[in-house]
Design a protein around this motif. Structure first.
Motif, PDB file in Angstrom:
ATOM      1  N   THR A   1       0.679  -0.812   0.175  1.00  0.00           N
ATOM      2  CA  THR A   1       0.011   0.548   0.037  1.00  0.00           C
ATOM      3  C   THR A   1       0.693   0.794   0.100  1.00  0.00           C
ATOM      4  OG1 THR A   1      -2.025   0.995   0.672  1.00  0.00           O
ATOM      5  CG2 THR A   1      -0.241   0.125   2.534  1.00  0.00           C
ATOM      6  N   GLY A   2       0.379   1.998  -1.075  1.00  0.00           N
ATOM      7  CA  GLY A   2       1.164   3.412  -0.838  1.00  0.00           C
ATOM      8  C   GLY A   2       0.692   5.009  -1.406  1.00  0.00           C
ATOM      9  N   TYR A   3       1.833   5.284  -2.235  1.00  0.00           N
ATOM     10  CA  TYR A   3       1.154   6.240  -3.364  1.00  0.00           C
ATOM     11  C   TYR A   3       2.421   6.499  -4.586  1.00  0.00           C
ATOM     12  CZ  TYR A   3      -1.036   8.164   1.121  1.00  0.00           C
ATOM     13  OH  TYR A   3      -1.240   8.598   2.392  1.00  0.00           O
ATOM     14  N   SER A   4       1.760   6.457  -5.169  1.00  0.00           N
ATOM     15  CA  SER A   4       2.770   6.465  -6.302  1.00  0.00           C
ATOM     16  C   SER A   4       2.977   7.558  -7.261  1.00  0.00           C
ATOM     17  CB  SER A   4       1.996   5.937  -7.994  1.00  0.00           C
ATOM     18  OG  SER A   4       0.517   6.403  -8.048  1.00  0.00           O
ATOM     19  N   GLU A   5       2.193   8.834  -6.072  1.00  0.00           N
ATOM     20  CA  GLU A   5       2.343  10.275  -6.818  1.00  0.00           C
ATOM     21  C   GLU A   5       2.240  10.976  -5.587  1.00  0.00           C
ATOM     22  OE1 GLU A   5      -0.396  12.234  -9.557  1.00  0.00           O
ATOM     23  OE2 GLU A   5      -1.267  10.565  -9.026  1.00  0.00           O
ATOM     24  N   PRO A   6       3.252  11.943  -5.078  1.00  0.00           N
ATOM     25  CA  PRO A   6       2.952  12.593  -4.035  1.00  0.00           C
ATOM     26  C   PRO A   6       1.794  13.554  -4.113  1.00  0.00           C
ATOM     27  CG  PRO A   6       4.536  13.487  -5.645  1.00  0.00           C
ATOM     28  CD  PRO A   6       3.969  12.757  -6.886  1.00  0.00           C
ATOM     29  N   THR A   7       0.784  13.115  -2.888  1.00  0.00           N
ATOM     30  CA  THR A   7      -0.971  14.258  -2.698  1.00  0.00           C
ATOM     31  C   THR A   7      -0.431  14.670  -1.248  1.00  0.00           C
ATOM     32  OG1 THR A   7      -1.155  11.995  -1.432  1.00  0.00           O
ATOM     33  CG2 THR A   7      -1.677  12.370  -3.937  1.00  0.00           C
ATOM     34  N   GLU A   8      -1.147  15.292  -1.171  1.00  0.00           N
ATOM     35  CA  GLU A   8      -1.338  16.216  -0.076  1.00  0.00           C
ATOM     36  C   GLU A   8      -1.176  14.967   1.715  1.00  0.00           C
ATOM     37  OE1 GLU A   8      -4.194  19.317   2.425  1.00  0.00           O
ATOM     38  OE2 GLU A   8      -4.679  19.227   0.491  1.00  0.00           O
ATOM     39  N   MET A   9      -2.174  14.209   1.026  1.00  0.00           N
ATOM     40  CA  MET A   9      -2.319  12.926   1.966  1.00  0.00           C
ATOM     41  C   MET A   9      -1.323  12.235   2.426  1.00  0.00           C
ATOM     42  SD  MET A   9      -5.717  12.427   3.092  1.00  0.00           S
ATOM     43  CE  MET A   9      -5.154  10.971   3.639  1.00  0.00           C
TER      44      MET A   9
ATOM     45  N   LYS B   1       5.960   4.678 -13.663  1.00  0.00           N
ATOM     46  CA  LYS B   1       7.645   4.329 -13.429  1.00  0.00           C
ATOM     47  C   LYS B   1       7.441   3.409 -11.791  1.00  0.00           C
ATOM     48  CE  LYS B   1       9.319   6.573 -17.165  1.00  0.00           C
ATOM     49  NZ  LYS B   1      10.238   7.241 -17.940  1.00  0.00           N
ATOM     50  N   ALA B   2       6.081   4.262 -11.028  1.00  0.00           N
ATOM     51  CA  ALA B   2       6.466   4.529  -9.256  1.00  0.00           C
ATOM     52  C   ALA B   2       5.687   3.193  -9.235  1.00  0.00           C
ATOM     53  CB  ALA B   2       5.847   5.324  -9.058  1.00  0.00           C
ATOM     54  N   GLN B   3       5.253   2.282  -9.687  1.00  0.00           N
ATOM     55  CA  GLN B   3       4.001   1.596  -9.653  1.00  0.00           C
ATOM     56  C   GLN B   3       5.436   0.287 -10.030  1.00  0.00           C
ATOM     57  OE1 GLN B   3       0.692   2.713 -11.883  1.00  0.00           O
ATOM     58  NE2 GLN B   3      -0.834   2.589 -10.073  1.00  0.00           N
ATOM     59  N   LEU B   4       5.414   0.783 -11.523  1.00  0.00           N
ATOM     60  CA  LEU B   4       6.922  -0.467 -11.903  1.00  0.00           C
ATOM     61  C   LEU B   4       7.664  -0.647 -11.096  1.00  0.00           C
ATOM     62  CD1 LEU B   4       6.439  -0.154 -15.508  1.00  0.00           C
ATOM     63  CD2 LEU B   4       5.486  -2.363 -14.451  1.00  0.00           C
TER      64      LEU B   4
END
Length: 169
Positions: free
Chosen positions: A101-109, A142-145
């Motif tokens: 679980t995580g983030y593939s791009e920066p967000t406020e969360m 690219k983050a997901q890969l």
């Protein structure tokens, strides 16, 4: 792609030789792990399936992640990755359970960071949990890969360690 193919061959061979199975609960990788495991030769022998639980309510409903135990409103934490790994191995009755679980791009969360937690459960016990942090400008796909390939590399290392321990015993 060749590196991933080699990783998958090694993982598949180990699981097949050990007569062990794996299942996956993923969110940030959005199905890439399930796709990867499906590419293993004779995949149904070792890969029982998985769930892509991209949204927090699905983590609660499908995986029975106990959100009352965690403070993260969006359910991204090492504890959630661990619970995902344990629950998916229960659901699919597998030796190995993987949760990510995580983030593939920066967000406020995510406090404008790009990161993922992943965890491996083996025979009902958590044996590895890590956080993988990426540069915030990493493109989401690219983050997901990268998360997928890194996790597969870590799994291969864990499988090798268990194999070495059984050979010593």
């Amino acid at each position: 792609m060749e590196l991933q193919k080699s990783l998958l061959q090694n993982i598949g061979q180990y699981l097949s030789d050990a007569n062990e199975t794996v299942s996956v609960a993923e969110s940030v990788t959005a199905g890439f792990l399930q796709f990867s495991f499906s590419q293993i030769y004779d995949a149904p022998k070792v890969f029982r399936g998985g769930l892509t639980v991209y949204e927090k309510n699905q983590k609660k409903q499908l995986l029975k992640v106990d959100s009352n135990r965690f403070s993260d409103e969006d359910l991204v934490s090492k504890e959630v990755a661990q619970e995902m790994a344990l629950k998916i191995s229960e659901i699919f009755d597998t030796d190995w359970g993987i949760g990510i679980t995580g983030y593939s791009e920066p967000t406020e969360m995510s406090d404008f960071k790009t990161f993922a937690y992943f965890s491996f459960a083996y025979k009902g016990e958590i044996i590895l949990t890590k956080i993988l942090e990426l540069h915030p400008r990493t493109e989401p796909v690219k983050a997901q890969l990268y998360y997928t390939e890194f996790l597969l590399g870590c799994l291969k290392c864990e499988l090798n360690q268990i194999l070495m321990q059984t050979q010593v015993s």
